[in-house]
Design a protein around this motif. Structure first.
Motif, PDB file in Angstrom:
ATOM      1  N   TYR A 381       0.836  -1.197   0.000  1.00  0.00           N
ATOM      2  CA  TYR A 381       0.000   0.000   0.000  1.00  0.00           C
ATOM      3  C   TYR A 381       0.871   1.248   0.000  1.00  0.00           C
ATOM      4  O   TYR A 381       1.875   1.315   0.722  1.00  0.00           O
ATOM      5  CB  TYR A 381      -0.910   0.022   1.233  1.00  0.00           C
ATOM      6  N   GLU A 406      -4.381  11.435   8.133  1.00  0.00           N
ATOM      7  CA  GLU A 406      -5.795  11.370   8.492  1.00  0.00           C
ATOM      8  C   GLU A 406      -5.983  11.510   9.996  1.00  0.00           C
ATOM      9  O   GLU A 406      -5.089  11.213  10.795  1.00  0.00           O
ATOM     10  CB  GLU A 406      -6.407  10.057   7.989  1.00  0.00           C
ATOM     11  N   SER A 464      -8.976   2.929   5.153  1.00  0.00           N
ATOM     12  CA  SER A 464      -9.677   4.214   5.136  1.00  0.00           C
ATOM     13  C   SER A 464      -9.982   4.620   3.703  1.00  0.00           C
ATOM     14  O   SER A 464      -9.339   4.165   2.750  1.00  0.00           O
ATOM     15  CB  SER A 464      -8.820   5.287   5.802  1.00  0.00           C
ATOM     16  N   SER A 465     -10.952   5.488   3.551  1.00  0.00           N
ATOM     17  CA  SER A 465     -11.308   5.971   2.208  1.00  0.00           C
ATOM     18  C   SER A 465     -10.140   6.719   1.584  1.00  0.00           C
ATOM     19  O   SER A 465      -9.902   6.636   0.377  1.00  0.00           O
ATOM     20  CB  SER A 465     -12.542   6.879   2.287  1.00  0.00           C
ATOM     21  N   GLY A 466      -9.361   7.431   2.423  1.00  0.00           N
ATOM     22  CA  GLY A 466      -8.204   8.149   1.903  1.00  0.00           C
ATOM     23  C   GLY A 466      -7.146   7.201   1.353  1.00  0.00           C
ATOM     24  O   GLY A 466      -6.561   7.449   0.294  1.00  0.00           O
ATOM     25  N   GLU A 468      -7.694   4.065   0.297  1.00  0.00           N
ATOM     26  CA  GLU A 468      -8.236   3.408  -0.894  1.00  0.00           C
ATOM     27  C   GLU A 468      -8.129   4.312  -2.114  1.00  0.00           C
ATOM     28  O   GLU A 468      -7.783   3.859  -3.213  1.00  0.00           O
ATOM     29  CB  GLU A 468      -9.687   3.002  -0.645  1.00  0.00           C
ATOM     30  N   SER A 469      -8.400   5.598  -1.939  1.00  0.00           N
ATOM     31  CA  SER A 469      -8.286   6.548  -3.051  1.00  0.00           C
ATOM     32  C   SER A 469      -6.841   6.655  -3.527  1.00  0.00           C
ATOM     33  O   SER A 469      -6.568   6.711  -4.734  1.00  0.00           O
ATOM     34  CB  SER A 469      -8.790   7.927  -2.627  1.00  0.00           C
ATOM     35  N   LEU A 470      -5.909   6.660  -2.565  1.00  0.00           N
ATOM     36  CA  LEU A 470      -4.500   6.766  -2.938  1.00  0.00           C
ATOM     37  C   LEU A 470      -4.037   5.513  -3.673  1.00  0.00           C
ATOM     38  O   LEU A 470      -3.249   5.606  -4.628  1.00  0.00           O
ATOM     39  CB  LEU A 470      -3.654   6.996  -1.688  1.00  0.00           C
ATOM     40  N   GLN A 472      -5.846   3.611  -5.618  1.00  0.00           N
ATOM     41  CA  GLN A 472      -6.387   3.678  -6.976  1.00  0.00           C
ATOM     42  C   GLN A 472      -5.623   4.673  -7.838  1.00  0.00           C
ATOM     43  O   GLN A 472      -5.279   4.381  -8.992  1.00  0.00           O
ATOM     44  CB  GLN A 472      -7.872   4.057  -6.919  1.00  0.00           C
ATOM     45  N   SER A 473      -5.334   5.849  -7.290  1.00  0.00           N
ATOM     46  CA  SER A 473      -4.630   6.862  -8.086  1.00  0.00           C
ATOM     47  C   SER A 473      -3.194   6.444  -8.369  1.00  0.00           C
ATOM     48  O   SER A 473      -2.655   6.719  -9.452  1.00  0.00           O
ATOM     49  CB  SER A 473      -4.657   8.214  -7.371  1.00  0.00           C
ATOM     50  N   LYS A 476      -3.247   3.819 -11.179  1.00  0.00           N
ATOM     51  CA  LYS A 476      -3.498   4.452 -12.491  1.00  0.00           C
ATOM     52  C   LYS A 476      -2.247   5.131 -13.023  1.00  0.00           C
ATOM     53  O   LYS A 476      -1.950   5.100 -14.213  1.00  0.00           O
ATOM     54  CB  LYS A 476      -4.637   5.475 -12.367  1.00  0.00           C
TER      55      LYS A 476
END
Length: 479
Positions: A381, A406, A464-466, A468-470, A472-473, A476
């Protein structure tokens, strides 16, 4: 007269030559004996080669001092383990504070010819080295789960890279021992005496000292390793070996004479009674106890421990019984369940060896850019992370793995604490008693389903949502 003086001179020269030869031999022996002992001023070279070659490459590419973050964690727990207990931080911090490269060590590296094409600036980097980073870590005695960082290093890239090998060595091994000690304490219950007897089976003399430390911090009462005990401010413990019984029996008449001899000099030590006939020895000792012998315990190292210990208990109802012999937490749990009448355990091979803690140390951020490994089965991660532990009525109900930036939510406790700033410790060393107390509190707070020895259930770990977003980005960006 002249002949006499010449003879005296020859005798003196011969004596001096013999003395020099003995000195040389002694020096050679001393040197060979100490060659593989590790001292703090040698920490710089206690590394895998690739830490140094990568650092040289970073230097040549002019990125050696780029800010970087590495995290130490395990991707998965050993089989049938529901948790790990973090240990080894103290030795990790000692390493970072003493890490350096002497002129001789640099010269030795240069003589290997492996670095012939490395930039000269690499050698200057080594000459001036002092660890300048930040360290965030879970306190020793804390439960940790898969993919949760036990420790994070934030430092110039090459400095953080250099630290990998030693940090993994001490945290992986001591975490294994601390976890096994906690499991053994759970299996034996709070009242049983647990002694670490594993020095002869530990992976090295150095490992035996670390094993004793981590075992006590994990819940073991004492160690038989005299050096470890005295260094840790503890009283070493132990009994005797079968050799004493056999030797004195052969020379002085029998097993009872061996018991009497040992008890004469060490009246507080338990007697080892299974050299010949365990139950018969217990019967004879029972008569001596009835006649006034003060006996503080007996140790049994072989046989069907349930049956034998129950028989010994029938003859010595008030004498503590200690068992040993390649016992692990599963054996202790079984012996306790079958009412084996055992008051304490000597724990060796199965405590200081076993399935390794396969901790890894991975780059998660470089110059503020999050990075991740995406290899099949080895996903990591990205970004600097924090572990937020959730409690309810004193019980751990789950963890939230989040980005370090966070915020803590209601009912959560952040586990990673900053323990080093600019290469300097910002807190005192913890006592073993404090670490052992934290381990005990941690074990009490774990759900029974997580800490049980057979088929434990994993704790819920939420991303955390933060984070998970990181993830994904970052994925990509790497496509």
């Amino acid at each position: 007269m002249l002949a006499s003086q010449a003879n005296s001179l020859r005798t003196a020269l011969a004596a001096e030559t013999n003395l020099d030869t003995r000195r040389m031999r002694s020096h050679s022996i001393d040197l060979s004996a100490s060659q593989l002992s590790v001292f703090p001023d040698e920490y710089g070279l206690l590394s895998d080669l690739y830490q140094l070659t990568m650092s040289a490459c970073y230097t040549g590419e002019e990125i050696a001092n780029t800010p970087a973050s590495f995290e130490l964690f395990t991707r998965r727990l050993p089989a049938d383990y529901g948790y790990l207990i973090v240990m080894g931080l103290e030795q990790g911090l000692d390493y970072l504070q003493n890490l350096s490269f002497s002129p001789k060590q640099i010269l030795d590296l240069q003589k290997t010819a492996l670095f012939d094409d490395a930039p000269n600036s690499f050698w200057r980097l080594l000459e001036d080295f002092r660890f300048e980073g930040e360290v965030w870590a879970m306190p020793e005695g804390t439960a940790v789960f898969a993919n949760e960082p036990m420790l994070r290093i934030e430092a110039p890239l090459w400095q953080a890279q250099i630290a990998e090998t030693y940090l993994l060595n001490t945290l992986n091994y001591q975490t294994l021992i601390g976890t096994r000690a906690a499991r053994l304490r759970q299996a034996a219950g709070p009242k049983a005496k647990l002694y670490e007897f594993g020095t002869r089976r530990a992976f090295s003399p150095q490992a035996s000292l670390w094993a004793a430390r981590a075992a006590i911090a994990g819940g073991i009462d004492a160690t038989s390793n005299v050096l470890a005990a005295l260094k840790l401010g503890r009283q070493p413990v132990g009994t005797m070996a079968h050799a004493l019984v056999m030797a004195i029996s052969a020379l002085e008449g029998g097993e009872d004479e061996a018991f009497e001899a040992f008890h004469r000099y060490f009246p507080a030590a338990p007697l080892l009674i299974d050299t010949y006939d365990t139950v018969a020895a217990a019967k004879r000792l029972a008569q001596k106890v009835a006649d006034g012998l003060s006996l503080n315990g007996v140790r049994i190292d072989s046989g069907d421990l349930v049956q034998v210990c129950q028989q010994v208990r029938s003859h010595l109802p008030d004498i503590p019984i200690f068992a040993s012999g390649d016992l692990d937490e599963y054996a202790v749990e079984r012996l306790r369940a079958e009412d084996a009448c055992i008051d304490g355990y000597g724990l060796g091979t199965k405590l200081v060896t076993g399935a390794p803690v396969n901790g890894v140390y991975k780059l998660v951020e470089i110059d503020g850019i999050p990075v991740m490994k995406e290899s099949h089965g080895k996903l990591t991660y990205p970004g600097c992370k924090q572990v937020f532990r959730q409690y309810q009525d004193g019980q751990i109900i789950g963890d939230r793995l989040a980005l370090a930036i966070e915020s803590t939510q209601q009912g959560e406790v952040p586990l990673l604490k900053r323990v080093m700033h600019d290469g300097m410790r910002i807190s005192e060393s913890e006592s073993l008693d404090n670490i052992a107390a934290r381990t005990a509190e941690t074990m009490q707070a774990l759900p029974e389903s997580v800490r049980r020895l057979q088929t434990p259930e994993p704790l819920t770990i939420e991303l955390s949502s933060g984070l998970e977003s990181l993830i994904q980005s970052t994925q990509k960006r790497s496509l």
